[in-house]
Design an enzyme around this catalytic site. Structure first.
Site, PDB file in Angstrom:
ATOM      1  N   GLY A  43      46.077  76.026  54.759  1.00  9.66           N
ATOM      2  CA  GLY A  43      45.449  77.068  53.961  1.00  9.66           C
ATOM      3  C   GLY A  43      45.033  78.220  54.852  1.00  9.66           C
ATOM      4  O   GLY A  43      44.891  78.051  56.070  1.00  9.66           O
ATOM      5  N   HIS A  58      37.299  74.840  50.603  1.00 11.79           N
ATOM      6  CA  HIS A  58      37.172  75.293  51.991  1.00 11.79           C
ATOM      7  C   HIS A  58      37.571  76.772  52.097  1.00 11.79           C
ATOM      8  O   HIS A  58      36.866  77.572  52.719  1.00 11.79           O
ATOM      9  CB  HIS A  58      38.069  74.410  52.881  1.00 11.79           C
ATOM     10  CG  HIS A  58      38.210  74.854  54.308  1.00 11.79           C
ATOM     11  ND1 HIS A  58      37.783  74.092  55.385  1.00 11.79           N
ATOM     12  CD2 HIS A  58      38.761  75.961  54.854  1.00 11.79           C
ATOM     13  CE1 HIS A  58      38.061  74.728  56.508  1.00 11.79           C
ATOM     14  NE2 HIS A  58      38.664  75.875  56.225  1.00 11.79           N
ATOM     15  N   GLU A  59      38.693  77.127  51.454  1.00 14.65           N
ATOM     16  CA  GLU A  59      39.167  78.524  51.513  1.00 14.65           C
ATOM     17  C   GLU A  59      38.219  79.457  50.772  1.00 14.65           C
ATOM     18  O   GLU A  59      37.948  80.575  51.219  1.00 14.65           O
ATOM     19  CB  GLU A  59      40.572  78.653  50.912  1.00 14.65           C
ATOM     20  CG  GLU A  59      41.651  77.802  51.547  1.00 14.65           C
ATOM     21  CD  GLU A  59      41.691  77.881  53.051  1.00 14.65           C
ATOM     22  OE1 GLU A  59      41.259  78.891  53.630  1.00 14.65           O
ATOM     23  OE2 GLU A  59      42.147  76.894  53.662  1.00 14.65           O
ATOM     24  N   GLN A  67      40.380  85.497  57.475  1.00 14.79           N
ATOM     25  CA  GLN A  67      40.743  84.867  58.757  1.00 14.79           C
ATOM     26  C   GLN A  67      41.733  85.716  59.553  1.00 14.79           C
ATOM     27  O   GLN A  67      41.901  85.514  60.749  1.00 14.79           O
ATOM     28  CB  GLN A  67      41.320  83.457  58.528  1.00 14.79           C
ATOM     29  CG  GLN A  67      40.258  82.458  58.058  1.00 14.79           C
ATOM     30  CD  GLN A  67      40.841  81.084  57.843  1.00 14.79           C
ATOM     31  OE1 GLN A  67      41.442  80.815  56.804  1.00 14.79           O
ATOM     32  NE2 GLN A  67      40.689  80.211  58.828  1.00 14.79           N
ATOM     33  N   CYS A 107      39.532  73.728  60.784  1.00  8.70           N
ATOM     34  CA  CYS A 107      39.647  75.141  60.392  1.00  8.70           C
ATOM     35  C   CYS A 107      40.318  75.909  61.513  1.00  8.70           C
ATOM     36  O   CYS A 107      39.965  75.739  62.678  1.00  8.70           O
ATOM     37  CB  CYS A 107      38.269  75.722  60.110  1.00  8.70           C
ATOM     38  SG  CYS A 107      38.316  77.453  59.589  1.00  8.70           S
ATOM     39  N   LEU A 108      41.287  76.746  61.145  1.00  9.11           N
ATOM     40  CA  LEU A 108      42.002  77.524  62.161  1.00  9.11           C
ATOM     41  C   LEU A 108      41.064  78.494  62.880  1.00  9.11           C
ATOM     42  O   LEU A 108      41.372  78.939  63.982  1.00  9.11           O
ATOM     43  CB  LEU A 108      43.160  78.293  61.504  1.00  9.11           C
ATOM     44  CG  LEU A 108      44.243  77.389  60.895  1.00  9.11           C
ATOM     45  CD1 LEU A 108      45.259  78.220  60.105  1.00  9.11           C
ATOM     46  CD2 LEU A 108      44.946  76.566  61.969  1.00  9.11           C
ATOM     47  N   HIS A 127      35.372  80.607  52.756  1.00 10.34           N
ATOM     48  CA  HIS A 127      35.672  81.734  53.658  1.00 10.34           C
ATOM     49  C   HIS A 127      35.407  83.073  52.961  1.00 10.34           C
ATOM     50  O   HIS A 127      34.973  84.030  53.601  1.00 10.34           O
ATOM     51  CB  HIS A 127      37.137  81.692  54.110  1.00 10.34           C
ATOM     52  CG  HIS A 127      37.423  80.742  55.238  1.00 10.34           C
ATOM     53  ND1 HIS A 127      36.858  80.876  56.491  1.00 10.34           N
ATOM     54  CD2 HIS A 127      38.243  79.668  55.310  1.00 10.34           C
ATOM     55  CE1 HIS A 127      37.324  79.906  57.287  1.00 10.34           C
ATOM     56  NE2 HIS A 127      38.161  79.150  56.592  1.00 10.34           N
TER      57      HIS A 127
HETATM   58  O1  GNR Z   1      44.739  73.693  58.189  1.00 18.59           O
HETATM   59  C1  GNR Z   1      43.679  73.360  57.666  1.00 18.59           C
HETATM   60  N1  GNR Z   1      43.434  72.045  57.405  1.00 18.59           N
HETATM   61  C2  GNR Z   1      42.386  71.601  56.630  1.00 18.59           C
HETATM   62  C3  GNR Z   1      42.095  70.235  56.648  1.00 18.59           C
HETATM   63  C4  GNR Z   1      41.075  69.727  55.874  1.00 18.59           C
HETATM   64  C5  GNR Z   1      40.337  70.577  55.069  1.00 18.59           C
HETATM   65  C6  GNR Z   1      40.595  71.930  55.060  1.00 18.59           C
HETATM   66  C7  GNR Z   1      41.615  72.438  55.830  1.00 18.59           C
HETATM   67  S1  GNR Z   1      41.972  74.140  55.772  1.00 18.59           S
HETATM   68  C8  GNR Z   1      42.659  74.386  57.360  1.00 18.59           C
HETATM   69  C9  GNR Z   1      43.173  75.803  57.526  1.00 18.59           C
HETATM   70  C10 GNR Z   1      42.009  76.766  57.439  1.00 18.59           C
HETATM   71  O2  GNR Z   1      41.234  76.974  58.324  1.00 18.59           O
HETATM   72  N2  GNR Z   1      41.842  77.371  56.303  1.00 18.59           N
HETATM   73  O3  GNR Z   1      40.795  78.202  56.129  1.00 18.59           O
HETATM   74 NI    NI Z   2      39.254  77.488  57.446  1.00 16.14          NI
END
Ligand code: GNR
Ligand code: NI
Length: 188
Positions: A46, A155-156, A51, A113-114, A159
């Site tokens: 995601g 999660h997204e 980001q 999270c990236l 952000h």
């Molecule tokens: O790549 C991602 N893996 C992930 C694993 C578990 C819960 C959420 C994520 S999102 C993350 C990519 C990211 O940072 N998206 O904002």
């Molecule tokens: Ni993230």
């Protein structure tokens, strides 16, 4: 198409609240293309626009990021020839997403999270949620999400509010995570 740089903590732009998308035009499509290229390259499942430094309420998700065009890798470690099943890409775009009905029941996932690279921690979130969003044509869509999809979209969407998964941890665990990241960066 271009791979854009992913912002990492403690970049202050990760804390801004993103603005609604109002123009469903070629510029938006170009941004979405770049976001997919950046996400697949990372790789991640995601990515929110902030980001890559764009404060718009826009996110992309692909829970099956493997390239279906990739050559199946032969693997003969036990004398037999196997082929890894190539999974099909499933790119999804969510513009101006909203959560309508979060379930009371929670699910725990080890999240990453990236923007907080190489750090993983358990986060509890509603196990299911109904989501409403606009597609790239501005059409409204609605769907009930569950499992990893529910976790990922929440999660997204965090952000978009300037919230990172580490903000859901206790202060001690958050400090430990940031210290670990500091150490990893110094070692690199
Ligand atoms: O790549 C991602 N893996 C992930 C694993 C578990 C819960 C959420 C994520 S999102 C993350 C990519 C990211 O940072 N998206 O904002
Ligand atoms: Ni993230």
């Amino acid at each position: 198409m271009a791979i854009r740089q992913i912002l990492e903590v403690p970049d202050p732009r990760l804390k801004v609240v993103s603005e609604p998308v109002t123009q469903f035009d070629d510029e938006l499509r170009a941004l979405v293309d770049d976001m997919f290229e950046t996400m697949y390259d990372a790789p991640g499942i995601g990515l929110a626009a902030i980001q890559v430094g764009v404060p718009k309420r826009l996110l992309v998700i692909d829970l099956q990021p493997d390239d279906p065009d990739a050559e199946p890798e032969p693997c003969d470690h036990d004398g037999h020839h196997h082929h890894h099943q190539p999974t099909k890409k499933e790119p999804r775009v969510f513009v101006n997403p909203e959560i309508l009905e979060p379930a009371e029941e929670l699910a725990t996932y080890s999240e990453g999270c990236l923007s907080v690279p190489e750090i993983y921690a358990d986060v509890d979130r509603p196990a299911r949620c109904r989501v409403r969003w606009q597609d790239l044509d501005g059409q409204f869509q609605e769907e009930e999400m569950e499992g990893l999809m529910a976790t990922c979209i929440q999660h997204e969407m965090d952000h978009l509010e300037g919230i990172l998964f580490i903000d859901h941890l206790s202060r001690l665990k958050r400090q430990m995570a940031l210290k670990k990241l500091d150490k990893l960066r110094k070692a690199a």
